[in-house]
Design a protein around this motif. Structure first.
Motif, PDB file in Angstrom:
ATOM      1  N   UNK A 131       0.827  -1.209   0.000  1.00 47.89           N
ATOM      2  CA  UNK A 131       0.000   0.000   0.000  1.00 47.89           C
ATOM      3  C   UNK A 131       0.863   1.261   0.000  1.00 47.89           C
ATOM      4  N   UNK A 132       1.909   1.268   0.822  1.00 44.15           N
ATOM      5  CA  UNK A 132       2.773   2.450   0.904  1.00 44.15           C
ATOM      6  C   UNK A 132       3.592   2.623  -0.378  1.00 44.15           C
ATOM      7  N   UNK A 133       4.059   1.510  -0.948  1.00 41.82           N
ATOM      8  CA  UNK A 133       4.827   1.590  -2.190  1.00 41.82           C
ATOM      9  C   UNK A 133       3.947   2.079  -3.339  1.00 41.82           C
ATOM     10  N   UNK A 134       2.709   1.599  -3.397  1.00 41.18           N
ATOM     11  CA  UNK A 134       1.812   2.036  -4.456  1.00 41.18           C
ATOM     12  C   UNK A 134       1.515   3.529  -4.340  1.00 41.18           C
ATOM     13  N   UNK A 135       1.330   3.998  -3.113  1.00 42.31           N
ATOM     14  CA  UNK A 135       1.090   5.422  -2.909  1.00 42.31           C
ATOM     15  C   UNK A 135       2.272   6.243  -3.430  1.00 42.31           C
ATOM     16  N   UNK A 136       3.491   5.827  -3.087  1.00 42.19           N
ATOM     17  CA  UNK A 136       4.687   6.552  -3.517  1.00 42.19           C
ATOM     18  C   UNK A 136       4.859   6.494  -5.029  1.00 42.19           C
ATOM     19  N   UNK A 137       4.560   5.342  -5.614  1.00 42.02           N
ATOM     20  CA  UNK A 137       4.745   5.179  -7.061  1.00 42.02           C
ATOM     21  C   UNK A 137       3.733   6.020  -7.836  1.00 42.02           C
ATOM     22  N   UNK A 138       2.495   6.042  -7.364  1.00 45.00           N
ATOM     23  CA  UNK A 138       1.471   6.852  -8.021  1.00 45.00           C
ATOM     24  C   UNK A 138       1.853   8.326  -7.979  1.00 45.00           C
ATOM     25  N   UNK A 139       2.384   8.766  -6.839  1.00 44.15           N
ATOM     26  CA  UNK A 139       2.784  10.161  -6.722  1.00 44.15           C
ATOM     27  C   UNK A 139       3.883  10.520  -7.727  1.00 44.15           C
ATOM     28  N   UNK A 140       4.746   9.556  -8.043  1.00 48.95           N
ATOM     29  CA  UNK A 140       5.852   9.827  -8.962  1.00 48.95           C
ATOM     30  C   UNK A 140       5.481   9.602 -10.423  1.00 48.95           C
ATOM     31  N   UNK A 141       4.629   8.618 -10.695  1.00 45.38           N
ATOM     32  CA  UNK A 141       4.415   8.209 -12.088  1.00 45.38           C
ATOM     33  C   UNK A 141       2.986   8.356 -12.580  1.00 45.38           C
ATOM     34  N   UNK A 142       2.034   8.469 -11.664  1.00 41.44           N
ATOM     35  CA  UNK A 142       0.641   8.511 -12.081  1.00 41.44           C
ATOM     36  C   UNK A 142       0.034   7.151 -12.310  1.00 41.44           C
ATOM     37  N   UNK A 143       0.793   6.090 -12.071  1.00 42.19           N
ATOM     38  CA  UNK A 143       0.278   4.737 -12.243  1.00 42.19           C
ATOM     39  C   UNK A 143       0.789   3.863 -11.108  1.00 42.19           C
ATOM     40  N   UNK A 144       0.282   2.625 -11.020  1.00 36.73           N
ATOM     41  CA  UNK A 144       0.675   1.720  -9.942  1.00 36.73           C
ATOM     42  C   UNK A 144       1.742   0.746 -10.407  1.00 36.73           C
TER      43      UNK A 144
END
Length: 615
Positions: free
Chosen positions: A217-230
């Motif tokens: 969950x935390x990794x997905x949140x960080x990745x979305x913030x950087x890339x716009x995708x999961x």
């Protein structure tokens, strides 16, 4: 109840329910699939699901919780049917509820190779949506002698978590397998604090999995913030491996969530050109003990898909997106070599074709890495794989041209779900192929109960496509009329009734003749055709930091891929064995001096939460 998301998205816990004694976070949605109501609260203050949920929240306090109860209030066991219903709800509501992860701290069994169950199609659908499912590996270990994991955790479309001691070792009761375990996490003396401030310690893979779920969950949140995708499952595991701590037993590593998040923060993705790649393996096999040869297809060490082969040579096709104009290693990994009652199980690879370029197994750029894929015991390539090992094709950059789509077009990551049932004849159920624009994406066998069959593929974006459900085994046997009933086709969230104005039924061959209005009942062989508008296929958003070797299940020549629903190996006949048998909870085993006793009781203890050690 609101379906609004917490800042880190929503996490689904499929378990025994909740208790008001424990933190349930921001409870976004709840449903009891056992009692068929919307109340998952139980009298047992220390119910297993409450402990699992509390541990997720202690590790990821910003997530929202979706609690799906699948067992009676005493937590005595869950039917596979209820687990499947819960997962079907997740598939249907993943987008609306911004679901990022699913925790399955339940199961049973001892699988030594990748396994398929009745929930495999739901797990595949969630993986296609980049909703990562985390499953506990089990507590029926024997010191690592058998090297097995639970049935659910052996599915290729979830993250298998084995319990470690947190310091590089395994407790004796931990089930694990070097080929099936994806990541390890501390599952011994895990401290969880209730709302009264009382701290408990719990043991078991049930409490290793929540740490990984929280990290997802935390990794997905960080990745979305950087890339716009999961992140895809393979991308998350790549990050987890590269930042994890190596364990004392070779081939395993422990999760390091802080290091994983730090790497995400330091490695903003760089946009690279992509090659939409189709890889076809022509192979056959020799069975032993009634079990056929099985292989995984990997690219640069990342799993793209898998298949089980029989004695007839056949094409197995997989699609994935890879970095374009760059060499890649395409790897066919034979992983279930065996000798049973004088029968020698073997895999025979005849050809590997990459984006139309054929490679012979004896070509100069092909090698055979016997045993583990470790660069040792490497010999020249050969067709006959008499031992477990990996055939490696060093494919040149020219095999991976930029895109494989028309100029100006981008790939659309597409999910298609066919809800269907059937009437059997002569003991054989109705069978259908799913095609898009005449190319096979997958297939299914429909029983009497209506069910979702979900497939994922890459299609040209911003372009109309024909989605085709092809019924191909019509028959009348002893007065029984075999037929297929299609209730709904859903394309990237757009639901289409079989009687809609954009649906037709092409009876007999798919040739544009004998075409009538669409209908639910396919009484004859033929194809239900949905003329899907181009707006239903938007361009994929974002690019990954690493080229993702994810199977998209489009098969250009109409052969089997990993996304099939119990079809390729005649597994439809075995489906009834996955009925409503109990799926036991993994134990919250007692403190360290009683591990051996707890392991012996792991599948039979009437109360999986007793005793907990109050601190």
């Amino acid at each position: 109840m609101s379906n609004s998301s917490a800042s880190a998205g929503n996490v689904v816990v499929i378990d025994s329910g909740l208790s008001s004694a424990w933190n349930t976070g921001r409870l976004v949605y709840q449903h009891d699939f056992y009692g068929n109501d919307n109340d998952v609260m139980v009298a047992n203050a220390n119910t297993h699901g409450a402990l699992v949920t509390a541990e997720i929240l202690e590790n990821a306090p910003d997530v929202g919780i979706i609690a799906l109860k699948v067992m009676p209030d005493d937590g005595s066991g869950a039917s596979e049917a209820n687990i499947e219903k819960a997962l079907q709800w997740v598939v249907a509501n993943a987008d609306a509820y911004n679901i990022t992860a699913v925790n399955l701290s339940l199961g049973g069994g001892a699988q030594t190779t990748a396994a398929t169950t009745s929930i495999s199609d739901e797990l595949a659908a969630l993986a296609a949506k980049r909703v990562l499912t985390v499953a506990a590996a089990g507590n029926s270990g024997d010191g690592g002698v058998s090297q097995s994991v639970s049935s659910y955790s052996a599915d290729v479309n979830q993250i298998c978590v084995s319990a470690s001691t947190g310091d590089g070792a395994f407790p004796s009761w931990a089930q694990r397998s070097p080929t099936l375990t994806d990541v390890c996490a501390d599952g011994t003396d895990v401290r969880i604090t209730n709302l009264s401030g009382v701290t408990y310690t719990a043991n078991g893979s049930s409490f290793a999995a929540p740490a990984v779920t929280a990290a997802v969950a935390k990794a997905q949140q960080a990745w979305v913030e950087q890339t716009g995708t999961r992140l895809t499952q393979s991308e998350f595991l790549d990050l987890a491996r590269s930042t994890g701590k190596a364990m004392g037993t070779a081939g395993y590593f422990e999760l390091d969530t802080d290091a994983l998040l730090a790497k995400i923060a330091q490695s903003a993705p760089v946009s690279t050109a992509q090659s939409a790649t189709t890889i076809t393996v022509n192979a056959s096999g020799a069975p032993a003990g009634g079990v056929n040869a099985h292989f995984k297809l990997l690219v640069d060490g990342k799993t793209v898909g898998q298949a089980t082969v029989d004695s007839a040579a056949k094409d197995y096709s997989f699609t994935t997106n890879l970095t374009a104009d760059q060499a890649h290693k395409v790897q066919v990994q034979y992983d279930n070599d065996g000798f049973v009652n004088g029968q020698d199980r073997n895999l025979f690879v005849n050809k590997v074709t990459i984006n139309g370029t054929a490679h012979s197994p004896t070509a100069a750029n092909v090698t055979y890495d016997k045993g583990a894929l470790d660069g040792k015991d490497v010999v020249k390539g050969q067709s006959s794989m008499w031992w477990g090992g990996t055939l490696v094709v060093d494919a040149p950059a020219k095999d991976f041209p930029v895109q494989n789509f028309p100029v100006g077009a981008a790939p659309a990551n597409t999910t298609i779900t066919v809800n269907a049932s059937g009437a059997a004849a002569g003991g054989v159920n109705a069978h259908f192929n799913l095609l898009v624009d005449g190319h096979k994406v997958g297939e299914g066998v429909a029983g009497t109960a209506a069910k979702d069959f979900t497939f994922a593929t890459n299609l040209t974006a911003d372009q109309a496509h024909k989605v085709q459900v092809q019924y191909d085994n019509d028959a009348v046997v002893n007065g029984q009329d075999r037929s297929l009933f299609v209730n709904k086709v859903t394309i990237n969230g757009h639901a289409v009734a079989p009687t809609a104005s954009n649906v037709t039924y092409d009876k007999g061959a798919l040739d544009g003749k004998d075409v009538v209005k669409g209908q639910a009942g396919l009484w004859w062989n033929g194809t239900l055709v949905v003329d899907a508008d181009k707006s239903w296929f938007p361009s994929a958003t974002g690019t990954g930091a690493v080229a993702s070797a994810q199977s998209a299940n489009q098969s250009a020549d109409g052969q089997d891929t990993v996304w099939q629903h119990l079809v390729a190996q005649g597994l439809e006949a075995a489906a009834p064995s996955h009925g409503d048998h109990p799926a036991s909870l993994y134990e919250a085993v007692p403190s360290v001096d009683a591990y051996a006793h707890a392991a012996a009781l792991a599948e039979h203890h009437p109360d999986p939460l007793h005793p907990l050690d109050v601190v």
